[in-house]
Design an enzyme around this catalytic site. Structure first.
Site, PDB file in Angstrom:
ATOM      1  N   ARG A  70       1.012  -1.246   0.039  1.00 34.06           N
ATOM      2  CA  ARG A  70      -0.066  -0.109  -0.093  1.00 34.06           C
ATOM      3  C   ARG A  70       0.843   1.240  -0.108  1.00 34.06           C
ATOM      4  NH1 ARG A  70      -0.452   4.710   2.507  1.00 34.06           N
ATOM      5  NH2 ARG A  70      -0.295   3.560   4.710  1.00 34.06           N
ATOM      6  N   HIS A 102       5.064   4.524  13.033  1.00 32.08           N
ATOM      7  CA  HIS A 102       5.132   4.458  11.493  1.00 32.08           C
ATOM      8  C   HIS A 102       6.164   5.540  11.080  1.00 32.08           C
ATOM      9  CE1 HIS A 102       3.348   3.945   7.556  1.00 32.08           C
ATOM     10  NE2 HIS A 102       4.066   5.135   7.323  1.00 32.08           N
ATOM     11  N   HIS A 116       9.514   7.147   8.619  1.00 32.04           N
ATOM     12  CA  HIS A 116       9.930   7.063   7.383  1.00 32.04           C
ATOM     13  C   HIS A 116      11.554   7.698   7.535  1.00 32.04           C
ATOM     14  CE1 HIS A 116       6.825   7.236   4.008  1.00 32.04           C
ATOM     15  NE2 HIS A 116       6.161   6.770   5.287  1.00 32.04           N
ATOM     16  N   CYS A 165       8.770  10.126  -0.660  1.00 34.84           N
ATOM     17  CA  CYS A 165       8.037  11.117  -0.680  1.00 34.84           C
ATOM     18  C   CYS A 165       7.646  11.630  -1.816  1.00 34.84           C
ATOM     19  CB  CYS A 165       8.592  12.348   0.173  1.00 34.84           C
ATOM     20  SG  CYS A 165       7.897  13.696   0.424  1.00 34.84           S
TER      21      CYS A 165
HETATM   22 ZN    ZN Z   1       4.452   5.456   5.443  1.00 30.50          ZN
END
Ligand code: ZN
Length: 315
Positions: A16, A210, A212, A243
């Site tokens: 996803r 979560h 990045h 991103c």
């Molecule tokens: Zn993410």
């Protein structure tokens, strides 16, 4: 006294979060190979797609087929991203085990992306809970609070506002809530502080970190959250999910790097590092040729100090 640390669960969100920003559409048959290989590597939670209109995200239009394929794999928790009531209905009909509802703590980001204020999103979460209960479904409702550590539009996001929203989504019927730094603004001390404060609000219902790796602090932030008590993390094999505003930037923290981090510290994850590295290789060669992958462990491989038992757990 038992010295073995509590296990950590890693949910791979590559199908996803990783795929939604790519221009290409991976064929469903390849995605099914991918999810089966992820399961074989020990992953027991996968985010498989999103129930948004196919015209918006054609890359994820086959989400229901993936949920169906995942249901055949023993012990696999299939989660899907759901932006609204209509998506929740589709998730329930597909038989997903969990639905992830995004809520942006940044008012500016929420208005720009969802055309709703954060509190209007909280209202939608309450309607989704009512729908889920009326349907007699057991699909778990998880809210991911994004831009919890800062926002590309708004800049600073007030911690008290994040905590207010944590309480609000639980009051609206969310069963689990996580904090997300999808833009790579968080630092480890901020992560430790905000998760510690969020645990005081949500207790065990605070269930996901979560992160990045946009600016290279991904693993440091994971470690800080782990020290604050988080035992469940999102990640992507190959660190995909960069991103859209920063082409080429690193994406989600890499599943294999998290697995390595925790294996190094003797924290059980149930993951097979060799199989994860092989899965990354198949991403690079077969499913996503030409796409930028990230992560660190794959470059040098595993060190001699990591025994086979550490690298290949049977938790
Ligand atoms: Zn993410």
């Amino acid at each position: 006294m038992n010295d073995t640390p509590l296990p950590v669960t890693i949910r791979d969100v590559g199908l996803r979060d990783g795929l939604q920003i790519l221009a290409r559409t991976v064929p469903t048959a390849h995605k099914i190979e991918w999810l089966r290989a992820a399961h074989a590597a020990g992953l027991r939670e996968l985010e498989l797609g999103s129930f948004v209109p196919a015209r918006l995200l054609p890359q994820l239009a086959d989400t229901a087929a993936l949920v169906e394929a995942a249901r055949a794999l023993p012990g696999l928790v299939a989660s899907v991203l759901v932006p609204n009531l209509k998506g929740a209905q589709a998730a329930i009909e597909a038989g997903a085990d969990a639905m992830l509802l995004p809520l942006s703590a940044s008012r500016a980001h929420s208005l720009a992306n969802l055309r709703k204020t954060p509190d209007e999103v909280v209202g939608e979460i309450a309607r989704i809970r009512a729908l889920r209960d009326a349907a007699g479904s057991r699909c778990l409702i998880e809210v991911g609070i994004s831009t919890a550590f800062g926002c590309t539009l708004q800049g600073r996001v007030d911690e008290d506002e994040v905590l207010r929203l944590v309480q609000a989504v639980l009051d609206a019927g969310a069963e689990r809530v996580g904090l997300a730094d999808t833009v790579g603004y968080a630092d480890p001390l901020q992560v430790a502080r905000l998760f510690t404060r969020a645990f005081a609000v949500a207790g065990p219902r605070l269930g996901c970190g979560h992160f990045h790796d946009t600016r290279g602090l991904g693993l440091a932030n994971v470690f800080a959250a782990w020290q604050a008590g988080v035992r469940r993390f999102d990640a992507c094999v190959g660190g995909i999910g960069g991103c859209p505003h920063a082409p080429g930037a690193s994406g989600n923290v890499a599943t294999e790097d998290l697995a390595y981090l925790f294996a190094s510290m003797g924290v059980p994850t149930g993951l097979d590092l060799h199989a994860l590295l092989a899965l990354r290789e198949r991403l690079a060669q077969r499913w996503l040729p030409g796409e930028a992958l990230h992560g660190s462990v794959w470059r040098a491989g595993l060190p001699k100090t990591m025994t086979e038992a550490m690298a290949k757990e049977t938790a």
